[in-house]
Design a protein around this motif. Structure first.
Motif, short mmCIF file in Angstrom:
data_model
loop_
_atom_site.label_atom_id
_atom_site.label_comp_id
_atom_site.label_asym_id
_atom_site.label_seq_id
_atom_site.Cartn_x
_atom_site.Cartn_y
_atom_site.Cartn_z
N TRP A 45 0.81 -1.36 -0.08
CA TRP A 45 0.16 0.02 0.00
C TRP A 45 0.85 1.21 -0.03
N GLY A 46 1.96 1.25 0.89
CA GLY A 46 2.78 2.41 0.85
C GLY A 46 3.30 2.79 -0.36
N VAL A 47 3.63 1.66 -1.17
CA VAL A 47 4.29 1.99 -2.75
C VAL A 47 3.38 2.81 -3.64
N PHE A 48 1.99 2.10 -3.45
CA PHE A 48 0.88 2.87 -4.12
C PHE A 48 0.57 4.40 -3.64
N ALA A 49 0.89 4.40 -2.23
CA ALA A 49 0.36 5.75 -1.60
C ALA A 49 1.46 7.00 -2.16
N GLY A 50 2.45 6.39 -2.47
CA GLY A 50 3.60 7.37 -2.93
C GLY A 50 3.29 7.77 -4.33
N ALA A 51 2.80 7.01 -5.37
CA ALA A 51 2.23 7.55 -6.55
C ALA A 51 1.02 8.41 -6.17
N LEU A 52 0.19 7.68 -5.26
CA LEU A 52 -1.05 8.73 -5.16
C LEU A 52 -0.96 10.07 -4.64
N ALA A 53 0.02 10.15 -3.58
CA ALA A 53 0.35 11.27 -2.97
C ALA A 53 1.16 12.44 -3.76
N TYR A 54 1.84 12.02 -4.86
CA TYR A 54 2.58 12.70 -5.85
C TYR A 54 1.69 13.35 -6.67
N ASN A 55 0.69 12.40 -7.21
CA ASN A 55 -0.59 13.16 -7.88
C ASN A 55 -1.38 14.13 -7.43
N LEU A 56 -1.78 13.71 -6.12
CA LEU A 56 -2.40 14.79 -5.22
C LEU A 56 -1.61 15.98 -5.14
N ASN A 57 -0.45 15.97 -4.64
CA ASN A 57 0.40 17.11 -4.66
C ASN A 57 0.50 18.01 -5.94
N MET A 58 0.70 17.18 -6.99
CA MET A 58 0.48 18.23 -8.23
C MET A 58 -0.55 18.68 -8.60
N TYR A 59 -1.80 18.27 -8.19
CA TYR A 59 -2.96 18.61 -8.39
C TYR A 59 -3.21 19.87 -7.48
N PHE A 60 -2.68 19.86 -6.31
CA PHE A 60 -3.30 20.93 -5.43
C PHE A 60 -1.97 22.02 -5.41
N SER A 61 -0.97 21.76 -6.05
CA SER A 61 0.19 22.71 -6.12
C SER A 61 -0.21 23.68 -7.27
N SER A 62 -1.17 23.61 -8.10
CA SER A 62 -1.62 24.52 -9.09
C SER A 62 -2.46 25.51 -8.32
N SER A 63 -2.92 25.38 -7.22
CA SER A 63 -3.49 26.30 -6.22
C SER A 63 -2.89 27.10 -5.40
N THR A 64 -1.65 26.49 -4.94
CA THR A 64 -1.01 27.09 -3.85
C THR A 64 0.35 27.34 -4.31
N GLY A 65 1.02 28.18 -3.40
CA GLY A 65 2.52 28.42 -3.65
C GLY A 65 3.24 27.22 -3.36
N GLN A 66 4.40 27.44 -3.81
CA GLN A 66 5.48 26.26 -3.53
C GLN A 66 5.96 26.20 -2.14
N TRP A 67 5.97 27.24 -1.53
CA TRP A 67 6.47 27.12 -0.12
C TRP A 67 5.23 26.85 0.76
N ARG A 68 4.05 27.09 0.60
CA ARG A 68 2.91 26.82 1.29
C ARG A 68 2.84 25.42 1.02
N MET A 69 3.02 24.93 -0.33
CA MET A 69 2.62 23.46 -0.50
C MET A 69 3.47 22.37 0.18
N ILE A 70 4.93 22.72 0.45
CA ILE A 70 5.83 22.01 1.00
C ILE A 70 5.51 21.86 2.52
N GLN A 71 5.23 23.09 3.03
CA GLN A 71 5.07 23.21 4.58
C GLN A 71 3.96 23.04 5.00
N THR A 72 2.86 22.67 4.17
CA THR A 72 1.30 22.77 5.20
C THR A 72 0.74 21.42 4.24
#
Length: 216
Positions: A42-69
């Motif tokens: 599951w953790g291996v799958f979660a790595g891919a899942l989190a990456y795609n979610l991060n990419m999706y939400f990074s379009s609406s948040t700043g890079q610093w805010r994305m990394i920190q929160t």
């Protein structure tokens, strides 16, 4: 149909790691061992899942805010959500210590996927191999231990199941905070603090596991 480079990488890593591990679960007779390996998958799958979610939400948040929160919370949720299966009273009248091993395994699987992703982006020189080794001793261990902390929290809070929902939110917030602090230390002039933080968490978690037998 041609896949994108990153999509191909995540899928290939998932297949290369998970399918052999699934064969391993078929060979292992011990039920607890099977469960731990499945959580690693599951953790291996979660790595891919989190990456795609991060990419999706990074379009609406700043890079610093994305990394920190945002990113720490997404990653901790992705790794830890399946641990809620241990709250099934019919199957687990008491939450076993197994939950902590499963949490750690999920974090390990996640860290493998993430480390391979970052290594693929490097220039693939000898120094990059050294950096990969350092990463597995620090960031990878951090991912495992923050998820383990969630499992420990559920394990020691099982007598408070009447308030489990707020406890779950609180534990996820705690894990995300630890994750965010680690990222902050890396970004600031506290790299050595960040390097020792996962090791301290690991030693603390290992000591807790030694004492946990009396709590089951």
């Amino acid at each position: 149909m041609r896949m994108g480079e990153l999509g191909f990488q995540f899928l290939s890593v998932f297949i290369a790691i998970v399918i052999p591990l699934l064969f391993l679960t078929l060979m292992i007779e011990n039920k607890a061992g099977k469960t731990v390996i499945l959580y690693c998958c599951w953790g291996v799958f979660a790595g891919a899942l989190a990456y795609n979610l991060n990419m999706y939400f990074s379009s609406s948040t700043g890079q610093w805010r994305m990394i920190q929160t945002v990113s720490p919370l997404i990653e901790e949720l992705s790794k830890g959500l399946p641990l809620l299966l241990f709250l099934n009273r019919k199957k687990y009248p008491r939450i076993p210590k197994l939950i902590i091993y499963c949490a750690f395994a999920s974090g390990i699987g996640f860290s493998i996927q993430e480390s391979l992703f970052h290594f693929s982006l490097s220039s693939q020189e000898l120094t990059d191999v050294w950096m990969l080794a350092v990463r597995t001793l620090t960031t990878s261990l951090m991912h495992a231990m923050t998820t383990a902390a969630f499992g420990i929290g559920l394990f020691i809070s099982q007598k408070r199941r009447n308030i489990m929902i707020p406890l779950i939110f609180g534990l996820f917030a705690l894990c995300a905070t630890l994750h965010a602090l680690y990222n902050l230390f890396l970004q600031a002039d506290f790299v050595f603090v960040a390097a020792f933080m996962p090791l301290v968490m690991f030693v603390t978690g290992r000591l807790f596991m030694i004492c946990a037998d009396d709590m089951e």
